[in-house]
Design a protein around this motif. Structure first.
Motif, mmCIF file in Angstrom:
data_model
loop_
_atom_site.group_PDB
_atom_site.id
_atom_site.type_symbol
_atom_site.label_atom_id
_atom_site.label_comp_id
_atom_site.label_asym_id
_atom_site.label_seq_id
_atom_site.Cartn_x
_atom_site.Cartn_y
_atom_site.Cartn_z
ATOM 1 N N GLY A 193 3.937 10.172 -7.131
ATOM 2 C CA GLY A 193 4.904 10.522 -8.165
ATOM 3 C C GLY A 193 4.241 10.757 -9.508
ATOM 4 O O GLY A 193 4.581 11.721 -10.227
ATOM 5 N N ILE A 194 3.277 9.889 -9.860
ATOM 6 C CA ILE A 194 2.559 10.079 -11.130
ATOM 7 C C ILE A 194 1.746 11.372 -11.106
ATOM 8 O O ILE A 194 1.696 12.108 -12.101
ATOM 9 C CB ILE A 194 1.648 8.860 -11.396
ATOM 10 C CG1 ILE A 194 2.498 7.608 -11.642
ATOM 11 C CG2 ILE A 194 0.737 9.118 -12.591
ATOM 12 C CD1 ILE A 194 1.693 6.339 -11.760
ATOM 13 N N THR A 238 0.824 -1.213 0.000
ATOM 14 C CA THR A 238 0.000 0.000 0.000
ATOM 15 C C THR A 238 0.853 1.256 0.000
ATOM 16 O O THR A 238 0.563 2.223 -0.727
ATOM 17 C CB THR A 238 -0.923 0.002 1.230
ATOM 18 O OG1 THR A 238 -1.713 -1.190 1.221
ATOM 19 C CG2 THR A 238 -1.831 1.212 1.221
ATOM 20 N N HIS A 239 1.924 1.260 0.806
ATOM 21 C CA HIS A 239 2.832 2.416 0.843
ATOM 22 C C HIS A 239 3.513 2.611 -0.506
ATOM 23 O O HIS A 239 3.647 3.756 -0.990
ATOM 24 C CB HIS A 239 3.869 2.213 1.945
ATOM 25 C CG HIS A 239 4.831 3.350 2.071
ATOM 26 N ND1 HIS A 239 4.480 4.574 2.594
ATOM 27 C CD2 HIS A 239 6.154 3.440 1.724
ATOM 28 C CE1 HIS A 239 5.522 5.374 2.568
ATOM 29 N NE2 HIS A 239 6.549 4.714 2.057
ATOM 30 N N LEU A 240 3.949 1.521 -1.129
ATOM 31 C CA LEU A 240 4.593 1.622 -2.438
ATOM 32 C C LEU A 240 3.617 2.147 -3.485
ATOM 33 O O LEU A 240 3.965 3.018 -4.297
ATOM 34 C CB LEU A 240 5.133 0.255 -2.853
ATOM 35 C CG LEU A 240 5.799 0.176 -4.235
ATOM 36 C CD1 LEU A 240 6.992 1.115 -4.309
ATOM 37 C CD2 LEU A 240 6.215 -1.251 -4.549
ATOM 38 N N MET A 241 2.393 1.632 -3.469
ATOM 39 C CA MET A 241 1.393 2.091 -4.435
ATOM 40 C C MET A 241 1.062 3.561 -4.223
ATOM 41 O O MET A 241 0.895 4.327 -5.181
ATOM 42 C CB MET A 241 0.131 1.237 -4.293
ATOM 43 C CG MET A 241 -0.957 1.559 -5.320
ATOM 44 S SD MET A 241 -0.393 1.290 -7.022
ATOM 45 C CE MET A 241 -0.160 -0.502 -6.972
ATOM 46 N N ARG A 242 0.988 3.980 -2.958
ATOM 47 C CA ARG A 242 0.712 5.381 -2.674
ATOM 48 C C ARG A 242 1.847 6.281 -3.160
ATOM 49 O O ARG A 242 1.601 7.349 -3.733
ATOM 50 C CB ARG A 242 0.502 5.561 -1.174
ATOM 51 C CG ARG A 242 0.058 6.956 -0.758
ATOM 52 C CD ARG A 242 -0.107 7.023 0.747
ATOM 53 N NE ARG A 242 -1.093 6.040 1.201
ATOM 54 C CZ ARG A 242 -1.326 5.793 2.483
ATOM 55 N NH1 ARG A 242 -0.643 6.443 3.417
ATOM 56 N NH2 ARG A 242 -2.240 4.905 2.839
ATOM 57 N N PHE A 249 4.150 14.305 -11.581
ATOM 58 C CA PHE A 249 4.602 14.350 -12.966
ATOM 59 C C PHE A 249 3.515 14.898 -13.888
ATOM 60 O O PHE A 249 3.781 15.753 -14.744
ATOM 61 C CB PHE A 249 5.027 12.949 -13.424
ATOM 62 C CG PHE A 249 5.433 12.877 -14.868
ATOM 63 C CD1 PHE A 249 6.671 13.316 -15.281
ATOM 64 C CD2 PHE A 249 4.547 12.364 -15.812
ATOM 65 C CE1 PHE A 249 7.040 13.260 -16.618
ATOM 66 C CE2 PHE A 249 4.903 12.292 -17.149
ATOM 67 C CZ PHE A 249 6.156 12.739 -17.551
ATOM 68 N N MET A 250 2.295 14.430 -13.714
ATOM 69 C CA MET A 250 1.194 14.905 -14.556
ATOM 70 C C MET A 250 0.872 16.374 -14.278
ATOM 71 O O MET A 250 0.484 17.121 -15.189
ATOM 72 C CB MET A 250 -0.041 14.042 -14.326
ATOM 73 C CG MET A 250 0.121 12.590 -14.746
ATOM 74 S SD MET A 250 0.547 12.418 -16.495
ATOM 75 C CE MET A 250 -0.942 13.069 -17.259
ATOM 76 N N THR A 251 1.036 16.809 -13.021
ATOM 77 C CA THR A 251 0.804 18.215 -12.702
ATOM 78 C C THR A 251 1.811 19.119 -13.397
ATOM 79 O O THR A 251 1.452 20.153 -13.981
ATOM 80 C CB THR A 251 0.864 18.427 -11.180
ATOM 81 O OG1 THR A 251 -0.105 17.589 -10.539
ATOM 82 C CG2 THR A 251 0.610 19.875 -10.821
ATOM 83 N N VAL A 252 3.098 18.734 -13.333
ATOM 84 C CA VAL A 252 4.134 19.517 -14.026
ATOM 85 C C VAL A 252 3.883 19.519 -15.525
ATOM 86 O O VAL A 252 4.028 20.546 -16.204
ATOM 87 C CB VAL A 252 5.527 18.949 -13.684
ATOM 88 C CG1 VAL A 252 6.606 19.651 -14.502
ATOM 89 C CG2 VAL A 252 5.817 19.092 -12.196
ATOM 90 N N TYR A 253 3.492 18.376 -16.061
ATOM 91 C CA TYR A 253 3.192 18.267 -17.493
ATOM 92 C C TYR A 253 2.044 19.205 -17.871
ATOM 93 O O TYR A 253 2.112 19.924 -18.888
ATOM 94 C CB TYR A 253 2.838 16.817 -17.823
ATOM 95 C CG TYR A 253 2.567 16.550 -19.279
ATOM 96 C CD1 TYR A 253 3.605 16.230 -20.157
ATOM 97 C CD2 TYR A 253 1.273 16.589 -19.782
ATOM 98 C CE1 TYR A 253 3.349 15.978 -21.496
ATOM 99 C CE2 TYR A 253 1.006 16.340 -21.115
ATOM 100 C CZ TYR A 253 2.051 16.028 -21.965
ATOM 101 O OH TYR A 253 1.796 15.777 -23.289
ATOM 102 N N ALA A 254 0.993 19.227 -17.058
ATOM 103 C CA ALA A 254 -0.151 20.087 -17.342
ATOM 104 C C ALA A 254 0.215 21.566 -17.211
ATOM 105 O O ALA A 254 -0.215 22.399 -18.026
ATOM 106 C CB ALA A 254 -1.304 19.746 -16.399
#
Length: 389
Positions: A35-36, A26-30, A39-44
């Motif tokens: 991170g995703i 769960t911690h790894l998935m979070r 990344f998507m925020t910077v991309y947007a």
């Protein structure tokens, strides 16, 4: 015969716990999702800068003018009236400044080649040790040009028309300014609408009070900081402009406005202002000793403002550490250019204030804070080791 149960017990003890593995997954998935999301925020933000830049600037302008609207509301002036007057005043100030600065700035841009030539002539005595190196590099360049094959032709890429590019930039700037002022007008004129929406979003009365207190504190601190820093920078620009005018510096209005704008970039802005003033002073005055008075005066004003005025007026609590400032300036300048660099520190202060008001983000606010705010002062103690009253 007795060793078998021990071995079996050891094997059971070494078997992984499914609950531990589930928590780790769960911690790894979070972490991956966070991170995703970043990344998507910077991309947007990068590809949607034509939309996000004026919107964020409108929010910053609204936060800057909010203390004035609140003060006028206490005097009986409605938010709609005060917001309209303040936005119209901001438009007039921007229009007058643009009109007054357009001529000198265009002249400076047109005379960049002659400015570089004059600066080279003034610093000719410093170039003598480097003349041999320059001659060698020139010879290498000539050898490179002559070594090209006769059949090879240089290809020049034709650029788009200057007029069409300028017209496109003017149209884009006009659209962005319209969004900034109209949206900031709506935000200022809305009054307590956002507070009412926040109250309606929670069920219990305690949650409503806590959310309202946090949001109001954040809005008050950020608006006070932005307005105070804007006034300080305007005062710094005025003092520098008047001082350079007294020294006989050409275009003192340009350098005063530049000093006020660049001062939103701590460290970098002051250094840039000093360098530009030094270059213009060297080509404007007859003696180098007198020319150095102009950058020395700018340096003195920056030191007084940075070490005494701003800490005394704003306070130490909202100071940001230098590493975070440089990272923010580099990131936002890469993202949105010069305008992004000017917005870097105000946005960093916004993030820090938000983090300070939420327990889960306290470590982020601690990282952004300057060193003196992160150190807990020792309380005076008595002989028994207890804290003194």
């Amino acid at each position: 015969m007795k060793a078998e149960p021990a071995a079996t017990g050891a094997g059971v003890a070494e078997s992984p716990d499914p609950r531990v593995e589930a928590r780790a997954d769960t911690h790894l998935m979070r972490s991956l999702l966070v991170g995703i999301f970043i990344f998507m925020t910077v991309y947007a933000l990068y590809f949607g800068r034509a939309f996000f830049m004026p919107v964020i600037l409108a929010f910053l302008l609204a936060l800057t003018l909010t203390p004035i609207v609140r003060l006028l509301r206490k005097r009986g002036i409605p938010e709609v009236v005060s917001a309209t007057l303040l936005v119209l005043l901001s438009i007039c100030v921007l229009a007058i400044a643009g009109y007054l600065l357009s001529g000198p700035v265009i002249d400076l841009l047109n005379n960049t080649s002659s400015i570089g030539q004059q600066l080279t002539e003034r610093l000719a005595q410093l170039r003598r040790p480097l003349e041999k190196i320059m001659q060698v590099s020139h010879q290498v360049e000539q050898m490179t040009e002559t070594s090209q094959e006769p059949g090879v032709q240089k290809v020049a890429v034709a650029q788009s028309g200057i007029l069409s590019s300028a017209a496109s930039n003017i149209l884009s700037a006009g659209t962005s300014l319209t969004i900034i002022f109209v949206l900031s007008l709506f935000l200022l004129a809305s009054g307590t609408m956002f507070y009412e929406k926040i109250i309606q979003s929670f069920a219990s009365l305690s949650e409503k009070k806590r959310a309202l207190r946090v949001v109001y504190d954040v809005e008050r601190e950020i608006s006070h900081y932005l307005l105070t820093v804007t006034i300080i920078n305007a005062g710094l620009g005025t003092v520098i402009g008047l001082g350079l005018w007294a020294l006989g510096m050409p275009n003192p209005l340009v350098w005063g406005v530049a000093a006020a704008l660049f001062n939103f970039l701590p460290y970098v802005g002051a250094l840039l202002t000093i360098v530009l003033v030094a270059v213009m002073a060297l080509i404007s005055f007859d003696t180098i000793s007198y020319a150095l008075l102009a950058p020395a005066f700018v340096l003195l004003c920056d030191v007084v403002e940075g070490q005494f005025v701003t800490p005394m007026v704003v306070g130490r609590r909202l100071e940001i550490n230098a590493v975070a400032i440089f990272i923010a300036i580099a990131f936002w300048s890469w993202l949105w250019g010069f305008v992004g660099a000017l917005m870097a520190v105000p946005l960093l202060v916004v993030i820090k204030v938000f983090c300070d008001h939420f327990e889960g983000l306290g470590h982020v606010g601690n990282f952004l804070a300057a060193q003196q705010t992160a150190v807990v002062e020792d309380e005076p103690v008595d002989d028994n080791g207890k804290a003194a009253a």
